[in-house]
Design an enzyme around this catalytic site. Structure first.
Site, PDB file in Angstrom:
ATOM      1  N   ASP A   9       0.875  -1.162   0.000  1.00 38.05           N
ATOM      2  CA  ASP A   9       0.000   0.000   0.000  1.00 38.05           C
ATOM      3  C   ASP A   9       0.925   1.229   0.000  1.00 38.05           C
ATOM      4  OD1 ASP A   9      -2.358   1.614   0.540  1.00 38.05           O
ATOM      5  OD2 ASP A   9      -1.592   1.766   2.570  1.00 38.05           O
ATOM      6  N   ASP A  11      -0.130   5.150   0.730  1.00 38.49           N
ATOM      7  CA  ASP A  11      -0.406   6.087   1.833  1.00 38.49           C
ATOM      8  C   ASP A  11      -0.433   5.344   3.169  1.00 38.49           C
ATOM      9  OD1 ASP A  11      -0.893   8.389   0.189  1.00 38.49           O
ATOM     10  OD2 ASP A  11      -2.813   7.515  -0.357  1.00 38.49           O
TER      11      ASP A  11
END
Ligand code: B16
Ligand code: MG
Length: 212
Positions: A9, A11
């Site tokens: 991922d 952020d």
């Protein structure tokens, strides 16, 4: 080795752009008279921009047309992009870069799986593209997390079966997406999770020691 690939991922895992999302959404919430705090912000992690807006608007007593929603989302994104412009390679610590290099040198394929339509811009600001064999982001998917699409697509982009990949996430929506896609998941950080992930680590720098 237990895995052939790792899907990160963006952020909240590879960088802390979540504080910029917070600042940009806070102004939207004020404008529409909706409450906004860290707990509400947590619900937006990994969730697409329009779905995030709907979560914020659900706290407002007013109703909004589709055109108003588009305007609010665009203005939020303009504020967010202005904040992203402050980012530089210094925002990705050397220890994170070392961890990515160690995982790559161990023969693992590395990919990014992000709901963000700004992922390419963020990776460019960080000068981080060179660590990844593939980037799958919000511009390439029809359904955002907790749907597994971004992760299954990232696995396909590096030529791997989902079961051979580990997802690294910070958000509940991401953990659910990994499970729905048939992937193990390492969670970084302290956000509350709906069920136990495969691993819980402090941050990405702990990953090589955990899985290699
Ligand atoms: P954008 P991730 C997600 O990125 C963020 O966590 C989430 O807060 C945001 O709403 C979403 O991207 C969409 O971002 O407005 O830039 O397209 O955690 O999946 O990397
Ligand atoms: Mg995240």
């Amino acid at each position: 080795m237990k895995y052939k690939g790792i899907i990160f991922d963006l952020d909240g895992v590879l960088c802390s752009t979540d504080r910029f999302h917070f600042e940009a959404w806070k102004q939207t919430a004020e404008e529409v008279g909706a409450p906004f705090d860290e707990t509400i912000n947590m619900k937006l992690r990994g969730v697409s921009r329009m779905e995030s807006l709907e979560i914020i608007l659900s706290g407002s007593s007013k109703t909004f047309t589709d055109a108003e929603k588009e305007r609010l989302a665009t203005e939020k994104n303009d504020r967010y992009r202005n904040l992203l412009a402050q980012m530089s390679p210094a925002d990705m610590p050397a220890a994170v870069r070392d961890a990515l290099t160690a995982l790559h040198n161990a023969g693992l394929k590395l990919a990014v799986g992000s709901s963000s339509k700004n992922a390419a811009y963020i990776l460019e600001r960080l000068d981080a593209n060179r660590y990844f064999d593939a980037v799958c982001d919000g511009t390439m998917i029809a359904h955002s997390k907790p749907d597994p699409e971004v992760f299954t697509k990232a696995a396909a982009m590096v030529g791997l079966a989902p079961a051979d990949c580990l997802v690294v996430e910070d958000a509940a929506a991401g953990l659910e997406a990994a499970r729905a896609g048939g992937m193990d998941c390492a969670i970084v950080g302290t956000a509350p999770m709906p069920f136990e992930p495969t691993y819980h680590i402090q941050d990405v720098t702990k990953l090589p020691g955990t899985i290699l």
